[in-house]
Design a protein around this motif. Structure first.
Motif, PDB file in Angstrom:
ATOM      1  N   SER A  68       0.826  -1.206   0.000  1.00 32.62           N
ATOM      2  CA  SER A  68       0.000   0.000   0.000  1.00 32.62           C
ATOM      3  C   SER A  68       0.862   1.259   0.000  1.00 32.62           C
ATOM      4  CB  SER A  68      -0.922  -0.014   1.216  1.00 32.62           C
ATOM      5  OG  SER A  68      -1.731   1.141   1.239  1.00 32.62           O
ATOM      6  N   ALA A  69       1.913   1.261   0.802  1.00 28.65           N
ATOM      7  CA  ALA A  69       2.799   2.422   0.868  1.00 28.65           C
ATOM      8  C   ALA A  69       3.532   2.666  -0.440  1.00 28.65           C
ATOM      9  CB  ALA A  69       3.800   2.240   2.010  1.00 28.65           C
ATOM     10  N   LYS A  70       3.807   1.594  -1.178  1.00 26.58           N
ATOM     11  CA  LYS A  70       4.519   1.708  -2.451  1.00 26.58           C
ATOM     12  C   LYS A  70       3.600   2.072  -3.612  1.00 26.58           C
ATOM     13  CE  LYS A  70       8.862   0.745  -1.485  1.00 26.58           C
ATOM     14  NZ  LYS A  70       9.965   1.704  -1.808  1.00 26.58           N
ATOM     15  N   ALA A 121       7.350   0.616 -10.545  1.00 33.88           N
ATOM     16  CA  ALA A 121       8.621  -0.075 -10.793  1.00 33.88           C
ATOM     17  C   ALA A 121       9.575  -0.016  -9.610  1.00 33.88           C
ATOM     18  CB  ALA A 121       9.294   0.512 -12.034  1.00 33.88           C
ATOM     19  N   ASP A 122       9.496   1.056  -8.797  1.00 31.39           N
ATOM     20  CA  ASP A 122      10.468   1.163  -7.709  1.00 31.39           C
ATOM     21  C   ASP A 122      10.209   0.158  -6.583  1.00 31.39           C
ATOM     22  OD1 ASP A 122       8.205   2.278  -6.618  1.00 31.39           O
ATOM     23  OD2 ASP A 122       9.128   4.198  -6.086  1.00 31.39           O
ATOM     24  N   ALA A 123       9.082  -0.520  -6.618  1.00 28.20           N
ATOM     25  CA  ALA A 123       8.811  -1.561  -5.624  1.00 28.20           C
ATOM     26  C   ALA A 123       9.216  -2.938  -6.119  1.00 28.20           C
ATOM     27  CB  ALA A 123       7.324  -1.561  -5.267  1.00 28.20           C
ATOM     28  N   VAL A 124       9.722  -2.994  -7.336  1.00 23.96           N
ATOM     29  CA  VAL A 124      10.065  -4.266  -7.978  1.00 23.96           C
ATOM     30  C   VAL A 124      11.583  -4.411  -8.020  1.00 23.96           C
ATOM     31  CG1 VAL A 124       9.938  -5.578 -10.129  1.00 23.96           C
ATOM     32  CG2 VAL A 124       7.971  -4.240  -9.372  1.00 23.96           C
ATOM     33  N   MET A 125      12.075  -5.580  -7.691  1.00 23.42           N
ATOM     34  CA  MET A 125      13.506  -5.865  -7.827  1.00 23.42           C
ATOM     35  C   MET A 125      13.773  -6.309  -9.253  1.00 23.42           C
ATOM     36  SD  MET A 125      14.808  -7.706  -4.311  1.00 23.42           S
ATOM     37  CE  MET A 125      13.360  -8.696  -4.008  1.00 23.42           C
ATOM     38  N   THR A 126      14.606  -5.556  -9.966  1.00 26.42           N
ATOM     39  CA  THR A 126      14.844  -5.799 -11.383  1.00 26.42           C
ATOM     40  C   THR A 126      16.331  -5.836 -11.675  1.00 26.42           C
ATOM     41  OG1 THR A 126      12.817  -4.562 -11.891  1.00 26.42           O
ATOM     42  CG2 THR A 126      14.315  -5.004 -13.716  1.00 26.42           C
ATOM     43  N   ALA A 127      16.719  -6.751 -12.562  1.00 35.07           N
ATOM     44  CA  ALA A 127      18.108  -6.804 -13.039  1.00 35.07           C
ATOM     45  C   ALA A 127      18.096  -6.946 -14.565  1.00 35.07           C
ATOM     46  CB  ALA A 127      18.841  -7.983 -12.411  1.00 35.07           C
TER      47      ALA A 127
END
Length: 603
Positions: A68-70, A121-127
């Motif tokens: 929710s915060a993200k 996108a900033d709540a997702v871990m991406t490489a």
């Protein structure tokens, strides 16, 4: 057993819907996890239970508050819930954490491709990504999932200081079912069921992937950057294997350019698999909520699509459909760009994941039939292109044309027979020197004009001559027949194992009634059942290819051209096949798919 488990899950989640009327636990102000409670029985109100296994736990509440915060948002069709514990399968792994959380459809049907959840996108871990950093981006150029597993460990080592702490804690507290380490180990019944199959070969390569990945992580991360990746409890072979299994089972992959991170890849001087300097074109990501949804090859949309909308990219999770109270699944095949020709529009669609890859990743081939399954083949390029006795110019033309047919990774059988790339390459290989010279003149003459219709893939989209076409079709037919003959069991035997739940299977008798029967015990539950399903599907794919080749021969070979089987191309094209003694190579009447026996899509 699988049906009973599904009924149990549906009953439990329907009972839970009243408790979780909203889509998120985060909607409850100052929510506090209840005291630990025992796991409820099917149909029992979870709120009335007490003892170990209570839901929601503090980890669940923290995850929903973090989402929710993200800025994450459920769209109202699904609910995050617990999963009733089921019976242990034949793997010997009974850790109740695995598969203990899932997404369920609420009180209405969820259509195939429907949105379930979205998150920035900033709540997702991406490489690769800016958050991953240059070291992991360099590792991502070898394999983005290797980098993502290392990123997961780095975030976990940071504890509460990690911006993804609540998500990481939830992943380790309740990993998806397919994230278990040690799926189908060597020597298991499941491993035995895959002997002499292409899926078994694929599984062996997947087991080796961990070793290659750890060598790369050691070389590029731990040794060169020990402060960022300190060897110890958070970075060692055991925990990395666990992280990589989690990533293989729950990550999503998509074109790196779709979120603008393709420029972050760094070319490498080191490649553990020998592919020095090769750069990946895919990004990998761990997306909250999507990480819990099992793979379903019937999904019409990728599990996750990326939407820019002119601002911060948003990851949208899409389900493969589901009835009320059933667990929601998604198609975890990597997304790919749609081909609009010369049009610069960019849009993604779901890609392809073979049953063999799905089995290695998740321990299951997924429900239903995989319309995009295929059986990769290899051609003996050295013998085809390095003819010391042939005309040098013709050999050069043949080599140029066969490489122009497309990526060799696309050489395969699928449900429609040989792929376009495979058929093109074989037509080049079987064409006579005179035919190659004639076609080369046209191809070379048109290259400067850049006419797509005269590229090899277009020139060889149709047969060159009846003689050459007969040779190409015969080589493929022989290959398919040899593959079928190499299996230790028949399709009928596999079908019986799955339909009747047999625990034993018996090889057919050898030639001339020789008593060569061998009895082997297979407990056809859990992973072993999935291995047999994969084995049967592989055979059906080859049978369908055989039927397609026979139809092609009947339609294309109108003249008096013999359709003979050739063993020289057959063995090489199959990548080397073993033939059982006493078994006919190719029956005079050919092979036919017994469609009446394959009524259930669940086989």
């Amino acid at each position: 057993e699988d049906d009973a488990r599904a009924v149990m899950r549906a009953a439990v989640v329907l009972a839970t819907l009243a408790l979780l009327a909203s889509s998120s636990l985060a909607d409850v102000d100052d929510a506090v996890a209840p005291s630990p409670a025992r796991a409820p029985n099917p149909g029992e109100d979870p709120a009335s239970t007490s003892g170990p296994g209570g839901f929601p736990t503090k980890t669940d509440v923290s995850l929903m508050r973090w989402i929710s915060a993200k800025g994450g948002a459920f769209v109202g069709v699904g609910v995050y819930s617990f999963v009733a514990p089921g019976d242990a399968d034949d793997s010997g792994l009974t850790d109740a954490r695995y598969g203990s959380r899932a997404m369920y459809a609420k009180d209405a049907d969820v259509t195939n491709g429907a949105e379930v959840f979205r998150i920035p996108a900033d709540a997702v871990m991406t490489a690769p990504s800016e958050a991953a950093g240059p070291v992991l981006n360099r590792l991502a150029s070898l394999d983005p999932e290797w980098a993502l597993a290392t990123m997961l460990l780095r975030e976990r080592s940071m504890g509460d200081a990690s911006p993804h702490a609540a998500f990481v804690d939830a992943m380790y507290a309740h990993p998806p079912w397919g994230a278990r380490v040690g799926k189908m180990p060597r020597g298991s019944d499941a491993d035995a069921a895959l002997r002499e199959t292409r899926a078994g070969d694929s599984l062996s390569k997947w087991r080796d992937d961990y070793t290659r990945a750890w060598l790369a992580v050691e070389s590029l991360c731990l040794r060169r950057h020990p402060k960022e990746f300190p060897p110890g409890p958070h970075f060692n072979p055991r925990v990395f294997e666990e992280a990589l299994a989690m990533v293989h089972a729950s990550s999503v992959r998509f074109p790196a350019a779709s979120i603008g991170v393709d420029g972050l890849f760094t070319r490498n001087e080191y490649a553990s698999d020998g592919k020095t300097g090769k750069t990946s074109s895919l990004a990998a990501a761990l997306v909250p909520i999507a990480h819990l949804m099992p793979h379903d090859p019937r999904g019409t949309e990728p599990c996750v699509t990326v939407h820019g909308d002119g601002g911060t990219p948003t990851f949208v999770v899409k389900a493969a459909g589901g009835a009320p109270g059933t667990e929601l699944t998604c198609n975890r095949a990597p997304a790919k760009y749609l081909d609009f020709g010369d049009d610069e529009r960019k849009s993604t669609t779901r890609g392809r994941m073979t049953d063999a890859e799905a089995l290695a990743r998740f321990g299951t081939v997924g429900p239903g039939r995989n319309a995009h399954d295929r059986l990769p083949l290899s051609l003996p390029m050295k013998s085809l292109l390095d003819d010391d006795d042939g005309d040098v110019r013709v050999n050069a033309h043949r080599k140029e044309m066969i490489h122009g047919c497309g990526d060799a990774a696309e050489y395969a059988f699928d449900a429609n027979g040989p792929t376009r790339e495979l058929m093109c390459a074989l037509r080049v290989a079987t064409a006579t020197d005179a035919e190659i010279s004639e076609l080369a003149a046209r191809y070379t003459g048109q290259k400067k004009k850049k006419k797509k219709k005269d590229k090899p893939e277009a020139v060889f989209a149709k047969m060159v001559s009846e003689d050459s076409e007969a040779a190409a079709l015969a080589s493929l037919y022989e290959t398919a027949a040899a593959i079928l003959d190499s299996y230790p069991t028949s399709d009928a035997e596999d079908e019986a194992i799955l339909r009747r739940g047999l625990r034993e299977e018996e090889d057919v008798e050898g030639a001339e009634g020789a008593d060569t029967s061998v009895r082997a015990t297979l407990a056809v539950v859990g992973e072993t059942r999935e291995a047999v399903r994969c084995r049967l599907r592989e055979k059906l794919l080859v049978i369908e290819a055989l039927n397609a080749l026979r139809v092609a021969a009947e339609r294309r070979l109108k003249g008096n051209v013999p359709f003979e089987l050739r063993t020289d191309f057959g063995d090489g094209a199959a990548g080397g096949t073993k033939r059982r003694e006493g078994v006919e190579m190719s029956p005079p009447d050919g092979f036919e798919a017994r469609k009446a026996h394959y009524k259930s899509d669940e086989l």
